[in-house]
Structure formats: C-alpha cells, structure tokens
Design an enzyme around this catalytic site. Structure first.
Site, PDB file in Angstrom:
ATOM      1  N   GLY A 132      19.716  40.585 -15.754  1.00 53.00           N
ATOM      2  CA  GLY A 132      18.405  40.812 -15.116  1.00 53.00           C
ATOM      3  C   GLY A 132      17.365  41.275 -16.120  1.00 53.00           C
ATOM      4  O   GLY A 132      17.644  41.417 -17.312  1.00 53.00           O
ATOM      5  N   LEU A 133      16.151  41.530 -15.607  1.00 48.57           N
ATOM      6  CA  LEU A 133      15.040  41.970 -16.471  1.00 48.57           C
ATOM      7  C   LEU A 133      15.430  43.222 -17.239  1.00 48.57           C
ATOM      8  O   LEU A 133      15.319  43.291 -18.467  1.00 48.57           O
ATOM      9  CB  LEU A 133      13.805  42.233 -15.597  1.00 48.57           C
ATOM     10  CG  LEU A 133      12.588  42.872 -16.265  1.00 48.57           C
ATOM     11  CD1 LEU A 133      11.985  41.936 -17.293  1.00 48.57           C
ATOM     12  CD2 LEU A 133      11.551  43.280 -15.227  1.00 48.57           C
ATOM     13  N   TYR A 143      13.865  49.368   0.504  1.00 46.50           N
ATOM     14  CA  TYR A 143      14.325  49.468  -0.890  1.00 46.50           C
ATOM     15  C   TYR A 143      14.271  50.926  -1.333  1.00 46.50           C
ATOM     16  O   TYR A 143      15.214  51.432  -1.958  1.00 46.50           O
ATOM     17  CB  TYR A 143      13.421  48.614  -1.776  1.00 46.50           C
ATOM     18  CG  TYR A 143      13.737  48.619  -3.245  1.00 46.50           C
ATOM     19  CD1 TYR A 143      12.908  49.289  -4.151  1.00 46.50           C
ATOM     20  CD2 TYR A 143      14.837  47.947  -3.743  1.00 46.50           C
ATOM     21  CE1 TYR A 143      13.180  49.284  -5.511  1.00 46.50           C
ATOM     22  CE2 TYR A 143      15.113  47.926  -5.108  1.00 46.50           C
ATOM     23  CZ  TYR A 143      14.276  48.602  -5.981  1.00 46.50           C
ATOM     24  OH  TYR A 143      14.549  48.583  -7.327  1.00 46.50           O
ATOM     25  N   TRP A 202      -3.375  38.269  -4.474  1.00 48.39           N
ATOM     26  CA  TRP A 202      -3.115  38.912  -3.188  1.00 48.39           C
ATOM     27  C   TRP A 202      -3.885  40.220  -3.047  1.00 48.39           C
ATOM     28  O   TRP A 202      -4.191  40.880  -4.047  1.00 48.39           O
ATOM     29  CB  TRP A 202      -1.629  39.231  -3.039  1.00 48.39           C
ATOM     30  CG  TRP A 202      -0.723  38.045  -3.080  1.00 48.39           C
ATOM     31  CD1 TRP A 202      -1.088  36.724  -3.016  1.00 48.39           C
ATOM     32  CD2 TRP A 202       0.702  38.055  -3.209  1.00 48.39           C
ATOM     33  NE1 TRP A 202       0.020  35.926  -3.093  1.00 48.39           N
ATOM     34  CE2 TRP A 202       1.139  36.715  -3.198  1.00 48.39           C
ATOM     35  CE3 TRP A 202       1.662  39.070  -3.307  1.00 48.39           C
ATOM     36  CZ2 TRP A 202       2.486  36.369  -3.316  1.00 48.39           C
ATOM     37  CZ3 TRP A 202       3.000  38.749  -3.411  1.00 48.39           C
ATOM     38  CH2 TRP A 202       3.389  37.400  -3.414  1.00 48.39           C
ATOM     39  N   PRO A 251      12.073  54.370 -13.090  1.00 49.73           N
ATOM     40  CA  PRO A 251      11.065  53.644 -13.868  1.00 49.73           C
ATOM     41  C   PRO A 251       9.892  53.211 -13.014  1.00 49.73           C
ATOM     42  O   PRO A 251      10.048  52.941 -11.817  1.00 49.73           O
ATOM     43  CB  PRO A 251      11.822  52.417 -14.386  1.00 49.73           C
ATOM     44  CG  PRO A 251      12.955  52.230 -13.445  1.00 49.73           C
ATOM     45  CD  PRO A 251      13.306  53.570 -12.907  1.00 49.73           C
ATOM     46  N   THR A 252       8.716  53.142 -13.626  1.00 49.88           N
ATOM     47  CA  THR A 252       7.527  52.594 -12.975  1.00 49.88           C
ATOM     48  C   THR A 252       7.636  51.077 -12.978  1.00 49.88           C
ATOM     49  O   THR A 252       8.683  50.531 -13.324  1.00 49.88           O
ATOM     50  CB  THR A 252       6.270  53.068 -13.732  1.00 49.88           C
ATOM     51  OG1 THR A 252       5.110  52.772 -12.955  1.00 49.88           O
ATOM     52  CG2 THR A 252       6.154  52.419 -15.100  1.00 49.88           C
ATOM     53  N   ASN A 253       6.559  50.361 -12.582  1.00 48.31           N
ATOM     54  CA  ASN A 253       6.611  48.897 -12.549  1.00 48.31           C
ATOM     55  C   ASN A 253       6.925  48.349 -13.939  1.00 48.31           C
ATOM     56  O   ASN A 253       6.294  48.730 -14.910  1.00 48.31           O
ATOM     57  CB  ASN A 253       5.271  48.335 -12.062  1.00 48.31           C
ATOM     58  CG  ASN A 253       5.070  48.574 -10.587  1.00 48.31           C
ATOM     59  OD1 ASN A 253       5.366  49.668 -10.075  1.00 48.31           O
ATOM     60  ND2 ASN A 253       4.589  47.567  -9.878  1.00 48.31           N
ATOM     61  N   LEU A 254       7.900  47.463 -14.009  1.00 49.13           N
ATOM     62  CA  LEU A 254       8.365  46.923 -15.281  1.00 49.13           C
ATOM     63  C   LEU A 254       7.956  45.463 -15.441  1.00 49.13           C
ATOM     64  O   LEU A 254       7.743  44.759 -14.453  1.00 49.13           O
ATOM     65  CB  LEU A 254       9.894  47.030 -15.363  1.00 49.13           C
ATOM     66  CG  LEU A 254      10.464  48.438 -15.239  1.00 49.13           C
ATOM     67  CD1 LEU A 254      11.991  48.385 -15.118  1.00 49.13           C
ATOM     68  CD2 LEU A 254      10.044  49.303 -16.418  1.00 49.13           C
ATOM     69  N   ASP A 266      -1.860  45.073   0.119  1.00 46.22           N
ATOM     70  CA  ASP A 266      -2.142  45.792  -1.126  1.00 46.22           C
ATOM     71  C   ASP A 266      -0.973  46.692  -1.528  1.00 46.22           C
ATOM     72  O   ASP A 266      -0.770  46.988  -2.689  1.00 46.22           O
ATOM     73  CB  ASP A 266      -3.385  46.689  -0.953  1.00 46.22           C
ATOM     74  CG  ASP A 266      -4.673  45.974  -1.350  1.00 46.22           C
ATOM     75  OD1 ASP A 266      -5.746  46.409  -0.895  1.00 46.22           O
ATOM     76  OD2 ASP A 266      -4.610  45.011  -2.134  1.00 46.22           O
TER      77      ASP A 266
HETATM   78  O1  GFB Z   1       4.018  44.080  -8.186  1.00 44.57           O
HETATM   79  P1  GFB Z   1       3.883  44.025  -6.706  1.00 44.57           P
HETATM   80  O2  GFB Z   1       4.441  42.837  -6.002  1.00 44.57           O
HETATM   81  O3  GFB Z   1       4.619  45.284  -6.067  1.00 44.57           O
HETATM   82  O4  GFB Z   1       2.328  44.156  -6.266  1.00 44.57           O
HETATM   83  P2  GFB Z   1       4.216  46.802  -5.827  1.00 44.57           P
HETATM   84  C1  GFB Z   1       1.479  45.020  -6.947  1.00 44.57           C
HETATM   85  C2  GFB Z   1       0.059  44.776  -6.462  1.00 44.57           C
HETATM   86  O5  GFB Z   1      -0.386  43.509  -6.990  1.00 44.57           O
HETATM   87  C3  GFB Z   1      -0.078  44.669  -4.933  1.00 44.57           C
HETATM   88  C4  GFB Z   1      -1.006  42.764  -5.959  1.00 44.57           C
HETATM   89  O6  GFB Z   1      -1.255  45.334  -4.534  1.00 44.57           O
HETATM   90  C5  GFB Z   1      -0.221  43.168  -4.711  1.00 44.57           C
HETATM   91  O7  GFB Z   1      -0.985  42.853  -3.539  1.00 44.57           O
HETATM   92  N1  GFB Z   1      -0.950  41.325  -6.247  1.00 44.57           N
HETATM   93  C6  GFB Z   1      -2.039  40.529  -6.431  1.00 44.57           C
HETATM   94  C7  GFB Z   1       0.167  40.573  -6.366  1.00 44.57           C
HETATM   95  N2  GFB Z   1      -1.662  39.256  -6.633  1.00 44.57           N
HETATM   96  C8  GFB Z   1      -0.285  39.251  -6.596  1.00 44.57           C
HETATM   97  C9  GFB Z   1       0.678  38.213  -6.754  1.00 44.57           C
HETATM   98  O8  GFB Z   1       0.358  37.022  -6.954  1.00 44.57           O
HETATM   99  N3  GFB Z   1       1.991  38.583  -6.674  1.00 44.57           N
HETATM  100  C10 GFB Z   1       2.372  39.879  -6.461  1.00 44.57           C
HETATM  101  N4  GFB Z   1       3.695  40.175  -6.400  1.00 44.57           N
HETATM  102  N5  GFB Z   1       1.473  40.907  -6.290  1.00 44.57           N
HETATM  103  C11 GFB Z   1       6.813  46.972  -5.671  1.00 44.57           C
HETATM  104  C12 GFB Z   1       7.839  47.345  -4.620  1.00 44.57           C
HETATM  105  O9  GFB Z   1       5.549  47.339  -5.144  1.00 44.57           O
HETATM  106  O10 GFB Z   1       6.989  47.702  -6.877  1.00 44.57           O
HETATM  107  C13 GFB Z   1       9.231  47.166  -5.179  1.00 44.57           C
HETATM  108  O11 GFB Z   1       7.655  46.542  -3.471  1.00 44.57           O
HETATM  109  C14 GFB Z   1       9.381  47.865  -6.515  1.00 44.57           C
HETATM  110  O12 GFB Z   1      10.167  47.707  -4.269  1.00 44.57           O
HETATM  111  C15 GFB Z   1       8.272  47.444  -7.463  1.00 44.57           C
HETATM  112  O13 GFB Z   1       9.330  49.238  -6.332  1.00 44.57           O
HETATM  113  C16 GFB Z   1       8.381  48.175  -8.778  1.00 44.57           C
HETATM  114  O14 GFB Z   1       3.988  47.489  -7.119  1.00 44.57           O
HETATM  115  O15 GFB Z   1       3.153  46.919  -4.787  1.00 44.57           O
END
Ligand code: GFB
Length: 315
Positions: A14-15, A137, A203, A164-167, A270
């Site tokens: 994985g990542l 989750y 999004w 960890p924060t977003n990776l 969001d």
């Molecule tokens: O990274 P993401 O999917 O997860 O979305 P989270 C972060 C923000 O980016 C949200 C916006 O506000 C989305 O609406 N966004 C804009 C997009 N365009 C896009 C797109 O094309 N794709 C995606 N994916 N987002 C996750 C948790 O939350 O964070 C997981 O759901 C995990 O469980 C992960 O913890 C680290 O940061 O919102």
C-alpha cells in the site's frame, strides 16, 4: 532494533506500507516477512493466527487497512468499519499471543472530533462528535488505539499507535471515486491537460483546510517511533501547517501545467472543515517532517508519469 530482526509489514504494497519497506531497507533491515491480501486475509482470525504461529515475527507494523477518500468512506461504511476492526483485532491479538517485541499500529487524524479546537492535540480524542462522512473508519481506528492500550495495560505489550495526517506520494490510489484529494487532483489535471479539457470539476466548495504529509516522511517517522517511543499515548504525525483545497488545487494545477478552469460540484461533501494536527509531541521526541508540499507534489507527479502502467485505480 537489530537489523536481522524479523519484521512483518502488514500492508506492504500500500501507500504507507511500501514507503515503510523502502525506509527499512534503506536503514539496513534485511529480514522481512510479508503477505499479499490474496495470500493472507487479515479479516480471518484463524488464518492470522496460523501465520503468526508459522512466522513468529519480532516486530509488526500494521499498515494494512481498508482506506479511501471522503466519498468511499461515505458510501461503504460497513466495509470501512468491519474490515478495519477485524484486521486490527486479529493482528494485535496474535502479536500478543506470539510475543511480538513491538508493534506499531497506524490510524488517522480523522479519529478526532469534527469541531475540536485546532491544531488537534492527542488528548482531544473522544471529546466530541465525529465527522459523519468517516465516523465508521474513525471508530475502527479508535478501537485499534484502545486495543494497543488495553494489551499494554493488561499484558505489558509494547504496542504503540501513531495518527498520521492526510498522506500522499508514490504508490497512491488514483481511482477518481475512491481516492484521496491529492492523487485525484493530479489525475484530474493530468487527464484534462492531455485531452485538452476546458474545465476540471472538483468536489465540495474548496474551502476546507487539509494538512498533507509525504509518505516518505511518514515512513521515516514510523521507524523513528519504533526505535524511540514506547508509551500508551497516541502520537500525531504531521507537518504542522495546512492549506485550503482551493489553494492545493492551484498548486497541483501549476505543477501539472494545466491551463483550464476549475469548477466545484457542491453536491459532493466537504467533510470536516479542518484537521490540522498538533505535532509538538513528536517534535519534542526529536522528529519533524522534511518534505515541502510543492516538492512532494512535483516528485509524486513525476512518479505518476513514470508508472502509468502500474497505477492503482486507473480503470
Ligand atoms: O482527501 P479527501 O477525500 O478526504 O477529501 P478527507 C479532502 C477534501 O478534498 C474534501 C475535497 O473536502 C473533498 O470534498 N475534494 C475536492 C476532493 N475534489 C476532490 C476529489 O476529486 N476527490 C477527493 N477525494 N476529494 C479522509 C477520510 O477525509 O481523510 C479518511 O474520509 C481518511 O477516512 C483520510 O481519514 C486521511 O480528508 O475529507
């Protein structure tokens, strides 16, 4: 940790798992045991116990998880809670049964309350309501934290948990429905540039703030904690600053070289407005992130371009 110690990296492809393998190999470790999910389904208790009985690893890094972006979490709640609960419970219990010397379990900063004060301190855990889009989750990851604490308290296990924060980085998932935002932006801008699309649709509103840590920094922090941390409390791993999704989009658009327009589908969620972690505990232990966001995005985009044939999530 002895360089010939047997290390089991769960989720090694994985990542995070692949970055941890790279980091451990670079540090001279040479005795790994790994299994693909096809070879060992970590949701199956008997199979996990048989694996531990056979291999008896000295160290375990639990980087295997059912992960995904905001839409995947919102759309597949049963899979996100069940798969992650079963994997954690089976691996952590077997690690105790087979006397693993130390285990590192990885969670996520989505475990914190949606509206907790920022930056998020480790002691904000369980002080408020979770973010609805990923509470399943989050509950599974909180259970993983509590499993490590409980086995330390009752059996003296040296099990530690990091949040960890977003990776992002090489080896990420680029599926447009299931991925996280940063790989989705790379793919969307790249595809739009290649096919001369006039606009790219993102999004939500672009206003949420997110913190991004390159997965190689994450792997370095993981090895650091395995070698230098042994306590019940969780440890945040992050960079200590965040960026709005709109500004992130501008950064990725510039790195990719896309010249078109950006529009937002506000019908998509969001999620939590912000989740910047407080990294003072990890910094005080002696570790801090090194990879700047723009450098990390440029490196990831180059990897994306050079690995088109093996990208995860490309239909
Ligand atoms: O990274 P993401 O999917 O997860 O979305 P989270 C972060 C923000 O980016 C949200 C916006 O506000 C989305 O609406 N966004 C804009 C997009 N365009 C896009 C797109 O094309 N794709 C995606 N994916 N987002 C996750 C948790 O939350 O964070 C997981 O759901 C995990 O469980 C992960 O913890 C680290 O940061 O919102």
């Amino acid at each position: 940790m002895e360089t010939d110690a047997k290390i089991y990296v769960a989720g090694h492809r994985g990542l995070v798992g692949s970055a941890i393998m790279r980091r451990l190999e670079a540090a001279g470790f040479n005795n790994f045991v790994v299994r693909t999910s096809g070879e060992l389904d970590l949701r199956e208790q008997a199979a996990v116990r048989a694996f531990f009985a056979e291999e008896k690893p000295d160290y375990v890094i639990l980087a295997a998880a059912k992960v995904g972006g905001i839409l995947a979490n919102d759309n597949y709640p049963a899979e996100f809670i069940y798969d992650n609960l079963m994997m954690e419970a089976n691996v952590i219990h077997a690690a105790w049964q087979y006397k693993v010397k130390k285990l590192l379990a990885l969670g996520s900063t989505c475990i914190y309350p949606r509206m907790a004060p920022q930056p998020l301190r480790e002691d904000y855990l369980l002080t408020g309501a979770l973010e609805p889009t990923n509470e399943w989750y989050a509950v599974a990851k909180i259970a993983g934290i509590k499993l490590c604490e409980a086995y330390r308290k009752q059996y003296g296990c040296r099990f530690i948990a990091a949040m960890p924060t977003n990776l992002y980085g090489p080896g990420d998932n680029f599926d447009l429905e299931k991925s996280h935002v940063l790989p989705a932006l790379i793919r969307k801008f790249h595809d739009a540039k290649s096919s001369h699309q006039p606009t790219v649709t993102l999004w939500g509103t672009g206003t949420p703030l997110r913190e991004f840590l390159h997965v190689d920094d994450m792997a370095d922090a993981s090895l650091f904690l395995l070698e230098h941390y042994d306590d019940a409390g969780i440890v945040n791993i992050g960079v200590g600053e965040d960026i709005s999704i709109a500004d992130l989009a501008g950064l990725v658009k510039d790195v990719v070289g896309y010249k078109g327009k950006i529009e937002y589908d506000t019908g998509k969620p969001d999620g939590t407005p912000r989740k910047l972690v407080d990294v003072s505990r990890l910094n005080s232990l002696g570790w801090s992130a090194k990879i700047a966001l723009r450098d990390g995005i440029e490196q990831t985009y180059q990897w994306f371009l050079g690995n088109q044939s093996q990208l995860r999530g490309l239909a």
